[in-house]
Design a protein around this motif. Structure first.
Motif, PDB file in Angstrom:
ATOM      1  N   GLN A   1       0.838  -1.209   0.000  1.00 37.55           N
ATOM      2  CA  GLN A   1       0.000   0.000   0.000  1.00 37.55           C
ATOM      3  C   GLN A   1       0.871   1.256   0.000  1.00 37.55           C
ATOM      4  N   ASP A   2       1.900   1.244   0.830  1.00 42.24           N
ATOM      5  CA  ASP A   2       2.800   2.416   0.895  1.00 42.24           C
ATOM      6  C   ASP A   2       3.498   2.649  -0.434  1.00 42.24           C
ATOM      7  N   ILE A   3       3.957   1.547  -1.055  1.00 42.46           N
ATOM      8  CA  ILE A   3       4.654   1.681  -2.338  1.00 42.46           C
ATOM      9  C   ILE A   3       3.679   2.201  -3.390  1.00 42.46           C
ATOM     10  N   ASP A   4       2.453   1.730  -3.334  1.00 44.43           N
ATOM     11  CA  ASP A   4       1.439   2.183  -4.296  1.00 44.43           C
ATOM     12  C   ASP A   4       1.165   3.674  -4.143  1.00 44.43           C
ATOM     13  N   LYS A   5       1.207   4.158  -2.908  1.00 48.03           N
ATOM     14  CA  LYS A   5       0.973   5.594  -2.684  1.00 48.03           C
ATOM     15  C   LYS A   5       2.084   6.436  -3.313  1.00 48.03           C
ATOM     16  N   CYS A   6       3.282   5.889  -3.336  1.00 50.41           N
ATOM     17  CA  CYS A   6       4.414   6.636  -3.915  1.00 50.41           C
ATOM     18  C   CYS A   6       4.276   6.794  -5.424  1.00 50.41           C
ATOM     19  N   ARG A   7       3.443   5.969  -6.017  1.00 49.84           N
ATOM     20  CA  ARG A   7       3.328   5.943  -7.477  1.00 49.84           C
ATOM     21  C   ARG A   7       2.870   7.287  -8.050  1.00 49.84           C
ATOM     22  N   GLN A   8       1.983   7.960  -7.327  1.00 50.02           N
ATOM     23  CA  GLN A   8       1.414   9.208  -7.857  1.00 50.02           C
ATOM     24  C   GLN A   8       2.482  10.279  -8.017  1.00 50.02           C
ATOM     25  N   GLN A   9       3.436  10.285  -7.085  1.00 52.38           N
ATOM     26  CA  GLN A   9       4.477  11.315  -7.167  1.00 52.38           C
ATOM     27  C   GLN A   9       5.451  11.041  -8.291  1.00 52.38           C
ATOM     28  N   LEU A  10       5.484   9.817  -8.761  1.00 51.04           N
ATOM     29  CA  LEU A  10       6.518   9.424  -9.722  1.00 51.04           C
ATOM     30  C   LEU A  10       5.952   9.132 -11.103  1.00 51.04           C
ATOM     31  N   HIS A  11       4.753   9.601 -11.389  1.00 49.81           N
ATOM     32  CA  HIS A  11       4.124   9.235 -12.658  1.00 49.81           C
ATOM     33  C   HIS A  11       4.842   9.875 -13.847  1.00 49.81           C
ATOM     34  N   ASP A  12       5.585  10.965 -13.610  1.00 55.30           N
ATOM     35  CA  ASP A  12       6.263  11.641 -14.722  1.00 55.30           C
ATOM     36  C   ASP A  12       7.704  11.163 -14.919  1.00 55.30           C
ATOM     37  N   ILE A  13       8.123  10.203 -14.139  1.00 58.93           N
ATOM     38  CA  ILE A  13       9.503   9.715 -14.266  1.00 58.93           C
ATOM     39  C   ILE A  13       9.569   8.719 -15.415  1.00 58.93           C
ATOM     40  N   MET A  14      10.488   8.960 -16.323  1.00 59.22           N
ATOM     41  CA  MET A  14      10.639   8.080 -17.492  1.00 59.22           C
ATOM     42  C   MET A  14      11.915   7.261 -17.327  1.00 59.22           C
ATOM     43  N   VAL A  15      11.781   5.979 -17.568  1.00 58.05           N
ATOM     44  CA  VAL A  15      12.933   5.078 -17.465  1.00 58.05           C
ATOM     45  C   VAL A  15      13.150   4.445 -18.839  1.00 58.05           C
ATOM     46  N   PRO A  16      14.347   4.517 -19.399  1.00 57.70           N
ATOM     47  CA  PRO A  16      14.555   3.887 -20.715  1.00 57.70           C
ATOM     48  C   PRO A  16      14.496   2.378 -20.611  1.00 57.70           C
ATOM     49  N   LEU A  17      13.870   1.780 -21.584  1.00 54.62           N
ATOM     50  CA  LEU A  17      13.678   0.322 -21.557  1.00 54.62           C
ATOM     51  C   LEU A  17      14.999  -0.438 -21.645  1.00 54.62           C
ATOM     52  N   GLU A  18      15.991   0.201 -22.268  1.00 53.70           N
ATOM     53  CA  GLU A  18      17.263  -0.503 -22.431  1.00 53.70           C
ATOM     54  C   GLU A  18      17.917  -0.820 -21.093  1.00 53.70           C
ATOM     55  N   VAL A  19      17.608  -0.011 -20.074  1.00 54.18           N
ATOM     56  CA  VAL A  19      18.190  -0.274 -18.741  1.00 54.18           C
ATOM     57  C   VAL A  19      17.716  -1.615 -18.226  1.00 54.18           C
ATOM     58  N   PHE A  20      16.483  -1.969 -18.570  1.00 53.70           N
ATOM     59  CA  PHE A  20      15.924  -3.231 -18.083  1.00 53.70           C
ATOM     60  C   PHE A  20      16.730  -4.422 -18.596  1.00 53.70           C
ATOM     61  N   GLU A  21      17.279  -4.281 -19.796  1.00 55.52           N
ATOM     62  CA  GLU A  21      18.095  -5.367 -20.345  1.00 55.52           C
ATOM     63  C   GLU A  21      19.321  -5.587 -19.464  1.00 55.52           C
ATOM     64  N   TYR A  22      19.916  -4.504 -19.035  1.00 50.64           N
ATOM     65  CA  TYR A  22      21.088  -4.605 -18.170  1.00 50.64           C
ATOM     66  C   TYR A  22      20.724  -5.271 -16.842  1.00 50.64           C
ATOM     67  N   ILE A  23      19.613  -4.826 -16.265  1.00 53.22           N
ATOM     68  CA  ILE A  23      19.219  -5.363 -14.960  1.00 53.22           C
ATOM     69  C   ILE A  23      18.868  -6.835 -15.087  1.00 53.22           C
ATOM     70  N   ASP A  24      18.177  -7.189 -16.146  1.00 56.45           N
ATOM     71  CA  ASP A  24      17.797  -8.591 -16.339  1.00 56.45           C
ATOM     72  C   ASP A  24      19.014  -9.491 -16.524  1.00 56.45           C
ATOM     73  N   GLN A  25      20.090  -8.919 -17.011  1.00 57.77           N
ATOM     74  CA  GLN A  25      21.302  -9.723 -17.162  1.00 57.77           C
ATOM     75  C   GLN A  25      22.183  -9.684 -15.908  1.00 57.77           C
ATOM     76  N   GLY A  26      21.692  -9.035 -14.879  1.00 55.85           N
ATOM     77  CA  GLY A  26      22.462  -8.948 -13.640  1.00 55.85           C
ATOM     78  C   GLY A  26      23.627  -7.973 -13.723  1.00 55.85           C
ATOM     79  N   ARG A  27      23.486  -6.982 -14.604  1.00 57.59           N
ATOM     80  CA  ARG A  27      24.576  -6.005 -14.775  1.00 57.59           C
ATOM     81  C   ARG A  27      24.201  -4.690 -14.102  1.00 57.59           C
TER      82      ARG A  27
END
Lengths: 244, 135
Positions: free
Chosen positions: B49-75
């Protein structure tokens, strides 16, 4: 060759029709058409040399030079501008490219438990799968009531070997400074197949519930007082800066 | 700006710690641990619930999808930032080199054409001189 001589040599043979050769007979180029709407200036269309250059953006038959167009305007920001200085990213550049950035995810998130350096595809925890197949989001999060908690009554005793995944920590270089941190991260000693009997005996002693409770209390006290542990309320400056 | 990240980070850390402690309880469960288990389960719900509440403040934050590739590979995702900056700089150098070469070519071409077609190039220069200063 016969067609060739027919064009340029013999006068007796009439020139073949244009369709068979693919191009028409030589004709003087037609005069340029007048610009639509009278054009931007009052220059007569007949004097091509004095027509405003680049007025006709198609570039055909305008001005003294064929295909002469207006030059694009000069912009401040081009591909040759150093974009890093332009957008004031020198500090970021020095930070990331100046020193060596460690390869593993665990170096970025040192306090996260478990084997996070493994690829997400191995244990179905990839972020890509979360995007491709987003979970079905229901309503709000409701607390688990008494009757629902009845479903969480577990059998006593240790877990079978197959399920013992989360306590396996990757081997870390334990520095003196990080001694407290490693202790709080790993209260249960890592279980590997190569554990000897004396370690198992030690573990049995530690798994005594009373000792567990005491350990937890000690941990809580350490979490409150230790400046290094991010724990239960304090956020660490270094880890928070790394997220930005 | 930094505060909303701090809040989210705090909630996530608490949530992860809670899950970890839950795992410890479950790994060798005792009947006396049932109350603790129930409490931890409800902490999971409140944590979400607390994490969900934080979502409203961060709706304008953009994360590039390419970063996810790095994280998924453990990098380390900072490697993505590093590589972006390096690529930007390399591309800058490349384009600057191209532009310099084109400028040199242009001046050389004008020079040589002026030798062969002096009158036409004089006309060209006068036309270009009206529109733009010679570069």
């Amino acid at each position: 060759m016969e067609n060739f001589t027919g064009l340029f040599g013999a006068q007796a043979d009439p020139p073949p029709p244009p369709a068979t050769l693919g191009f028409g007979p030589g004709k003087p180029p037609p005069p340029p058409p007048p610009p639509p709407g009278g054009g931007p200036g009052t220059v007569p269309a007949a004097s091509a040399a004095t027509a405003p250059p680049g007025a006709d953006k198609s570039g055909v038959g305008c001005g003294p030079f064929y295909l002469m167009r207006e030059l694009p305007g000069n912009t401040e920001l081009t591909g040759s501008t150093n974009l890093i200085t332009h957008y004031n990213l020198e500090h970021a550049y020095n930070k990331f490219c100046g020193k060596k950035v460690k390869e593993k995810l665990s170096n970025f998130l040192p306090d996260l438990p478990g084997m996070i350096d493994l690829p997400g595809s191995h244990d179905n925890s990839s972020l890509r799968s979360l995007i491709e197949k987003p979970p079905i989001l229901g309503g709000s999060f409701n607390p688990i009531t008494g009757t629902m908690l009845a479903g969480f009554r577990l059998h006593t005793g240790p877990l079978p070997e197959q399920c013992r995944l989360m306590h396996i920590q990757p081997p870390k270089k334990k520095n003196k400074h990080k001694h407290k941190q490693s202790r709080t991260q790993d209260p249960v000693p890592p279980e590997t197949p190569s554990d000897s009997d004396h370690k198992k005996k030690k573990k049995k002693k530690e798994e005594d519930p009373e000792r567990k409770r005491k350990k937890k209390e000690k941990k809580k006290k350490k979490n409150r007082h230790s400046p290094d542990h991010p724990g239960m309320g304090s956020s660490q400056a270094s880890s928070s800066s790394s997220l930005r | 700006m930094a505060e909303k990240f701090d809040h989210l980070e705090e909630h996530l850390e608490k949530f992860v710690e809670n899950i970890r402690q839950l795992g410890i309880i479950v790994s060798d469960f005792q009947p006396s641990s049932q109350a603790g288990l129930n409490q931890k389960l409800n902490f999971i719900v409140t944590g979400l619930q607390d994490i969900d509440k934080c979502r409203q403040q961060l709706h304008d934050i953009m994360v590039p999808l390419e970063v996810f590739e790095y994280i998924d590979q453990g990098r380390n995702p900072q490697l993505y930032t590093k590589e972006c900056l390096e690529r930007a700089l390399a591309k800058n150098e490349q384009v600057r080199g191209k532009m310099d070469t084109m400028k040199k070519f242009k001046s050389l071409l004008i020079q040589e054409l002026s030798k062969v077609f002096p009158e036409d190039m004089a006309k060209y220069r006068s036309i270009r001189g009206e529109d733009h200063p010679p570069s």
